[in-house]
Design a protein around this motif. Structure first.
Motif, short mmCIF file in Angstrom:
data_model
loop_
_atom_site.label_atom_id
_atom_site.label_comp_id
_atom_site.label_asym_id
_atom_site.label_seq_id
_atom_site.Cartn_x
_atom_site.Cartn_y
_atom_site.Cartn_z
N LEU A 61 0.80 -1.25 -0.18
CA LEU A 61 0.08 0.24 0.00
C LEU A 61 0.73 0.93 -0.09
CD1 LEU A 61 -2.74 -1.14 2.35
CD2 LEU A 61 -3.09 -0.70 -0.11
N PHE A 65 0.11 0.45 -4.24
CA PHE A 65 -0.91 -0.39 -4.79
C PHE A 65 -2.39 -0.12 -4.84
CE2 PHE A 65 -4.44 -3.35 -4.33
CZ PHE A 65 -4.19 -4.40 -5.13
N LYS A 66 -2.98 0.01 -6.09
CA LYS A 66 -4.56 0.31 -6.40
C LYS A 66 -5.13 -1.08 -6.68
CE LYS A 66 -4.23 4.57 -4.99
NZ LYS A 66 -4.76 4.75 -3.76
N PHE A 67 -6.35 -1.12 -6.61
CA PHE A 67 -7.34 -2.33 -6.82
C PHE A 67 -7.16 -2.70 -8.54
CE2 PHE A 67 -10.57 -5.18 -7.77
CZ PHE A 67 -10.71 -6.03 -6.49
N LYS A 68 -6.93 -1.48 -9.15
CA LYS A 68 -6.75 -1.74 -10.58
C LYS A 68 -5.51 -2.52 -10.89
CE LYS A 68 -4.92 2.77 -11.63
NZ LYS A 68 -3.51 2.31 -11.28
N GLU B 297 -11.08 5.15 -1.81
CA GLU B 297 -11.99 4.76 -2.94
C GLU B 297 -11.59 3.43 -3.04
OE1 GLU B 297 -9.23 6.58 -3.47
OE2 GLU B 297 -8.03 5.64 -5.02
N ASP B 298 -10.59 2.62 -2.64
CA ASP B 298 -10.34 1.24 -2.82
C ASP B 298 -10.79 0.52 -1.64
OD1 ASP B 298 -9.28 1.13 -5.25
OD2 ASP B 298 -7.21 0.65 -4.66
N GLN B 300 -9.37 1.14 1.41
CA GLN B 300 -8.52 1.19 2.68
C GLN B 300 -8.81 2.12 3.89
OE1 GLN B 300 -6.47 -0.99 2.25
NE2 GLN B 300 -6.20 -1.34 0.07
#
Lengths: 250, 398
Positions: A61, A65-68, B297-298, B300
Motif C-alpha cells: 500500500l 498498490f491500487k485495486f486496478k 476509494e479502494d 483502505q
C-alpha cells in the motif's frame, strides 16, 4: 499425472513491490509446481494475518498498490495459472460485488477467498457466485463443531480451506489434524487443503490425509528479505514451490 | 432493577441492523460468537443475572448516576439543560456499565482470561478494574501512540494487575489495537473472552453492549419525568463507537417528540482530518461488522483524527449507521476547537470538568438551533481527569 497428486496453492501479496514483479513471480510459481495461485489484495487491516503478510500488505500500500493493479496482474496471470483472489471483504465490497464477480470471471479468475466472510454472511452472495460459475472458497476451523462442519462443507466447491490451528497466518502452532480431517471428510467429497503454518518443514506432515496445502507466509518471508534482489526472490520462491510440491507428493 | 427490554431496533437473527452489523470474522471465531449469542439469549431477561449486575452497579459503581440540572448554563442559553452524570461512575465514565456485565458473563461462561482494546485507556482501565474485582487474568491492547500519550492510564492498568500490550503496527492507535486484540482472540478463542468496549464488532456485541449501556437512558427517563413531569425535547451524546449515545437514546427512540442527537468528532474540520464516519464515510466492513467507515476509494481504512482519543476511530457502531439511514437519530459534529471551548465553559460555569469526548456533546448546546425554552439532556459520559496533561498543553492559563 495420477489423480492422487496433491496440490499446492501459493499466496502472494499483489503489488509488492510492484505489479510487474507480481506477474513474473506468479508465472514462475505456475511453472514450478503451484497448481493454484492466490493473488492477495493488500488491505490496511488484515486481521486474520500474522506479521509477515501484514507487513507485505502495508508495504504494498505504501508503494501505491491500487485495486486496478490486481485487475492488470490477473489479466496476464489468470489465463496461464489457476487464479483466485484472496482479500478482506471490504476490498471487494467497495468494487460493487454485482459488477466485480462477472469482471473477475472475464479476466479468467476462478474464485475468491475471503477470510472475514464466514458461512452465514456468504449466503447473501451465493447466487451471484453461482450465476458466474465462480467459487467462494469455504473455510473450516479447528474450533468448529461437527454439525457446523457439515453445514459449511455441504455447498463447498473447488477445495475446502482447512485452517490448521486457531490463530493467524504464519505462526507455528501444531495441532493434531487427523481427527479434524476425518470429521470434514465424513461430510464431503470436495478436496481438503490445509493452510496456516505450512512451510518446507511442516508441509509433509500437514498434508497427511489431506488433498493439498496452502502456503503463504513462507513465500512472503522471501519477498520481505531485503538482502535478495528481485530475480533472487523469484528464483527462491520457485525453488520453494518446487520443493514443497515434491515433499507433499513423496 | 434494570433489565433490558426487546426493542423494535433489535437486529435480526444474524445480527443485521438493516444492511449493517453482521458477523464478518474469521471462521475460527464463529463458534465463540454463536455460543456467546446463545448465552446472551439465556441471560438477556434473566432476573438472577441482572440482580448480580444490579448489585455491582449500585454498590461498586455508585449508580444511579444523578441527573443534574445545570442552572448556570441553562440561564445563559435560555433553555433547561440537565446533565446525566456518568462522569461520577467508578473509573470515571460510562464504560464501567458495560464491563461489569461482560465480566460477569465471562465468569458465568467459565472463562478465566479476558482481553480488551483501548484507545485513550478508559475502557482498558475499566476492564482491568473488573478483572481485578472478579479475579480474571487481563490483557489490554493499546496502540503504541496512545501508550505514549496516555501514560497515566497505562500505569493505572498495570497497577490494577493487567498486562498492557503496546501495538506497533499500522497507525499505532485504537484501530490497530483492535486488530491485534482480534488476532489474539483468534489464537486463543477457546479460553479467552473478548470484552469489547463499544457497540461495535461482530454480533452479538453491538446489541449486547447497547443493552448493558441502556441503563443510562432507562434511569434518565425516570429521572426527567420525576423532575419535569415530561420528556425532553432533545437528548445529546457524543459518538466514537457510540455506546454512551446508544445507551442514552435507547429508551427514548420510540418517543415522537424527543429528538436524539449524536455528535461525531469534527476534528480539524469537516473537510480536514476528522472522525466523522457518518458524514464523510460510506458503508464497508471492518472489525467484524458492516458500518460507515472512513476509507479511500479502494476501501483502505483511513486514519481518523480527534482531540479526544475516545472518538478517534474511523468507524461507528452499526446500529448508529442504521439510525442514520433510517433517520431515527439526528447526527452532527463538533470540531476540536468547539469541544475545547466547551470543556472550559462547563468547567468554569458549573464546576464540572468534562472528558474531551463529552465536551463534544456539551459544545452542541451552542450549535443547536432554536434552543430557547427547550428541555434538553446532555449525556456527560465521562470526567476530564484523564485529559489534564493534554489540556494543560492546549490551554495557556497564566
Amino acid at each position: 499425472m495420477k489423480n492422487s497428486t496433491k496440490n499446492l496453492v501459493a499466496y502472494i501479496t499483489s503489488g509488492y513491490p510492484d505489479k510487474n514483479f507480481s506477474i513474473d513471480l506468479a508465472l514462475a510459481l505456475g511453472e514450478n509446481g503451484v497448481d493454484t495461485l492466490e493473488l492477495g489484495v493488500p488491505f490496511s487491516d488484515p486481521v486474520a494475518d500474522g506479521p509477515a503478510i501484514e507487513n507485505a500488505n502495508h508495504k504494498a500500500l505504501e508503494l501505491g498498490f491500487k485495486f486496478k493493479d490486481l485487475l492488470e496482474i490477473s489479466k496476464v496471470v489468470a489465463p496461464k495459472v489457476d487464479t483466485l483472489w484472496m482479500g478482506y471483504f471490504n476490498s471487494f465490497y467497495q468494487q460493487n460485488m454485482q459488477e466485480l464477480i462477472p469482471h473477475a470471471k472475464s479476466l479468467g479468475v476462478n474464485g475468491l477467498i475471503i477470510p472475514d466472510v464466514p458461512y452465514e454472511e456468504s449466503l447473501a452472495y451465493k447466487e451471484l457466485f453461482d450465476a458466474h460459475e465462480m467459487t467462494n472458497i469455504s473455510f473450516v476451523a479447528p474450533t468448529d463443531s461437527e454439525e457446523r462442519i457439515a453445514t459449511i462443507v455441504k455447498d463447498a466447491q473447488k477445495f475446502i480451506y482447512m485452517v490448521a490451528y486457531t490463530g493467524i497466518t504464519g505462526s507455528g502452532t501444531a495441532e493434531d489434524l487427523q481427527p479434524f480431517l476425518a470429521s470434514i471428510k465424513k461430510y464431503t467429497q470436495t478436496p481438503v487443503y490445509v493452510g496456516f503454518g505450512v512451510n518446507e518443514k511442516t508441509a509433509k506432515e500437514k498434508v497427511k490425509g489431506a488433498d493439498g496445502v496452502i502456503v503463504g507466509s513462507a513465500f512472503i518471508n522471501i519477498l520481505l528479505d531485503e538482502q535478495l534482489s528481485k530475480s533472487q526472490k523469484i528464483t527462491n520462491c520457485a525453488k520453494l514451490a518446487k520443493n514443497i510440491k515434491e515433499l507433499i507428493n513423496e | 432493577m434494570y433489565i433490558p427490554t426487546a426493542s423494535k431496533f433489535d437486529p435480526d437473527e444474524r445480527g443485521h441492523f438493516g444492511i449493517f452489523g453482521g458477523r464478518y470474522v474469521p471462521e475460527t471465531l464463529m463458534p465463540a460468537l454463536l455460543k456467546l449469542r446463545e448465552e446472551y439469549d439465556a441471560i438477556r431477561f434473566n432476573k438472577d443475572f441482572w440482580a448480580e449486575v444490579d448489585y455491582y452497579l449500585k454498590d461498586y459503581v455508585g449508580r444511579p448516576s444523578p441527573l443534574y440540572y445545570a442552572a448556570n448554563i441553562s440561564k445563559e442559553l435560555g433553555a433547561k439543560v440537565y446533565l446525566k452524570r456518568e462522569d461520577l461512575n467508578h473509573t470515571g465514565a460510562h464504560k464501567v456499565n458495560n464491563v461489569i456485565a461482560q465480566g460477569l458473563m465471562a465468569k458465568r461462561l467459565g472463562y478465566k482470561k479476558v482481553i480488551a482494546e483501548t484507545g485513550a485507556g478508559q475502557h482498558g482501565v475499566a476492564t482491568a478494574t473488573i478483572a481485578a474485582l472478579l479475579d480474571l487474568e487481563c490483557e489490554i491492547f493499546m496502540g503504541a501512540k496512545d501508550v505514549e500519550r496516555q501514560e497515566l492510564n497505562v500505569f493505572r492498568m498495570k497497577l490494577l494487575g493487567a498486562k498492557v500490550n503496546s501495538v506497533e503496527s499500522g497507525s499505532r492507535t485504537l484501530k490497530d489495537a483492535m486488530n491485534d486484540a482480534i488476532r489474539h482472540w483468534v489464537t486463543n478463542a477457546r479460553d479467552t473472552f473478548y470484552i469489547i468496549g463499544t457497540v461495535a464488532g461482530p454480533h452479538p456485541y453491538p446489541m449486547m453492549v447497547r443493552d448493558f449501556q441502556a441503563i443510562i437512558g432507562w434511569e434518565a427517563r425516570a429521572q426527567i419525568l420525576e423532575k419535569e413531569n415530561r420528556l425532553p425535547d432533545h437528548i445529546i451524546a457524543c459518538i466514537g463507537g457510540g455506546s454512551n449515545a446508544i445507551g442514552m437514546f435507547q429508551h427514548f427512540l420510540e418517543d415522537e417528540g424527543v429528538e436524539c442527537i449524536g455528535i461525531e468528532a469534527g476534528g480539524l474540520g469537516i473537510d480536514d482530518k476528522n472522525g466523522c464516519s457518518l458524514q464523510k464515510g460510506r458503508p464497508g466492513v471492518l472489525h467484524g461488522q458492516m458500518s460507515y467507515l472512513l476509507q479511500d476509494e479502494d476501501g483502505q481504512i483511513l486514519e481518523a483524527h480527534s482531540i479526544s482519543a475516545g472518538l478517534d476511530y474511523p468507524g461507528i457502531g452499526p446500529e448508529h449507521a442504521f439510525h442514520h439511514d433510517n433517520k431515527s437519530v439526528t447526527y452532527d459534529y463538533i470540531t476540536d476547537q468547539e469541544a475545547l471551548d466547551a470543556f472550559v465553559w462547563l468547567s468554569q460555569k458549573e464546576g464540572i470538568i468534562p472528558a474531551f469526548e463529552s465536551s463534544h456533546a456539551v459544545a452542541y448546546l451552542k450549535k443547536l438551533p432554536n434552543i430557547k425554552d427547550k428541555l434538553i439532556i446532555v449525556n456527560l459520559s465521562g470526567r476530564g481527569d484523564k485529559d489534564m496533561i493534554q489540556a494543560k498543553d492546549l490551554l495557556h492559563f497564566d
